[in-house]
Design an enzyme around this catalytic site. Structure first.
Site, short mmCIF file in Angstrom:
data_model
loop_
_atom_site.label_atom_id
_atom_site.label_comp_id
_atom_site.label_asym_id
_atom_site.label_seq_id
_atom_site.Cartn_x
_atom_site.Cartn_y
_atom_site.Cartn_z
N GLU A 133 0.81 -1.22 0.00
CA GLU A 133 0.00 0.00 0.00
C GLU A 133 0.84 1.27 0.00
O GLU A 133 0.45 2.28 -0.60
CB GLU A 133 -0.92 0.02 1.23
CG GLU A 133 -2.00 -1.04 1.22
CD GLU A 133 -3.07 -0.80 0.17
OE1 GLU A 133 -3.68 0.29 0.20
OE2 GLU A 133 -3.28 -1.68 -0.67
N THR A 141 -7.76 8.98 -0.40
CA THR A 141 -7.34 7.79 0.36
C THR A 141 -6.41 8.28 1.46
O THR A 141 -5.51 9.08 1.19
CB THR A 141 -6.60 6.80 -0.55
OG1 THR A 141 -7.51 6.32 -1.54
CG2 THR A 141 -6.07 5.62 0.25
N ASP A 150 -8.52 6.63 -8.18
CA ASP A 150 -9.25 5.36 -8.32
C ASP A 150 -10.76 5.53 -8.22
O ASP A 150 -11.50 4.55 -8.13
CB ASP A 150 -8.78 4.35 -7.27
CG ASP A 150 -9.03 4.81 -5.83
OD1 ASP A 150 -9.48 5.96 -5.64
OD2 ASP A 150 -8.75 4.02 -4.91
#
Length: 284
Positions: A69, A92, A87
């Protein structure tokens, strides 16, 4: 979290819905472009081991996830991370990739604010509620990202991120894996799938992937081979990742999880070596 939690129990067979209920209430086809690897020998379940709940194994799990990640083993460095990675899920952020578009970041800030009123993120709650389920930055922007990074310096917020990671991702994934008779490696494989694909029963969620794997192999709890079942699960997950624009690189499976599996390391013993995105990692 990389997908919204869509608990569509009516859209799956009864057996899968029952398994989802187990998961919710706290009980415990190959890709044609895949490079062929020699099939590993079968081995029976190692679920009698303590598994991923052991402190050292849990730490290891966070390190392996962080390698994929955040390209680091220092998973604690991600508390202040925040960006839009393109995305379609908004920002995020944080230690496990909470997203403004998938409800989990909103839930984190709501729960944190309930315990710590007046924190630096509380003023963004109306905007977070408005953009939930979208990729919009409306009402957020640079002010929000700066506030997130600043709040990450607060010990209580770091603890809140850990608690939400465990509540939504780690604990449910480990419970479900133990219910299926899986040892530490299988528990990690479920956890990593939960982190990337989220809970729920749609085909791209952890439960959806599991449902397709169950058509190919029995779990150890059903008397099947742990290695054969996990190989089937990883086949399905790899196909799912290849179908998603933001997940075409599958090295977290190909040169990490499947390597552990084919080495027969069902207990996720250390020392451990793997590669993600071509980078080599090692835990002694």
């Amino acid at each position: 979290m990389k997908r919204a939690a869509l608990l569509l129990l009516t859209a799956v067979p009864a057996a899968v819905a029952a398994a989802t209920a187990v998961y919710l209430f706290g009980l415990a086809p190959s890709d044609p472009d895949r490079t062929e690897s020699p099939k590993p020998p079968s081995r029976q379940s190692s679920a009698s081991a303590q598994g991923l709940n052991a402190p050292a194994k849990k730490e290891l799990a966070q390190e392996i996830v962080a390698s994929a990640e955040n390209s680091t083993l220092d998973w604690r460095s991600a508390y202040g991370y925040v960006e839009d990675i393109g995305d379609g899920r908004g920002y995020t952020a944080g230690v496990i990739g909470f997203c403004t578009g998938t409800h989990d970041l909103l839930t984190l800030v709501e729960r944190y604010t309930k315990d710590h009123p007046g924190n630096g993120l509380a003023r963004f709650l109306p905007a977070l509620r408005a953009v939930d389920g979208t990729d919009s930055h409306a009402g957020l922007g640079r002010a929000f990202t700066a506030a997130w990074r600043a709040e990450a310096g607060v010990a209580a917020f770091r603890a809140a991120q850990d608690a939400e990671r465990d509540r939504v991702y780690f604990d449910p994934a480990v419970r479900l894996a133990r219910h299926d008779g899986l040892g530490a490696l299988g528990q990690f494989i479920y956890y990593d799938a939960m982190v990337v694909h989220g809970p729920g029963t749609d085909p791209h969620s952890l439960q959806g992937i599991r449902a397709r794997a169950l058509r190919e192999a029995d779990t150890p709890a059903e008397g099947g081979s742990e290695t054969r079942y996990l190989d089937a699960f990883l086949d399905v997950r790899r196909t799912v990742m290849k179908s998603e624009k933001s997940h075409h690189d599958t090295t977290r499976i190909d040169t990490a999880q499947r390597r552990f599996l084919y080495d027969g390391n069902l207990d996720l013993r250390t020392p451990l070596e793997w590669r993600v995105y071509g980078e080599r990692y090692r835990v002694p």
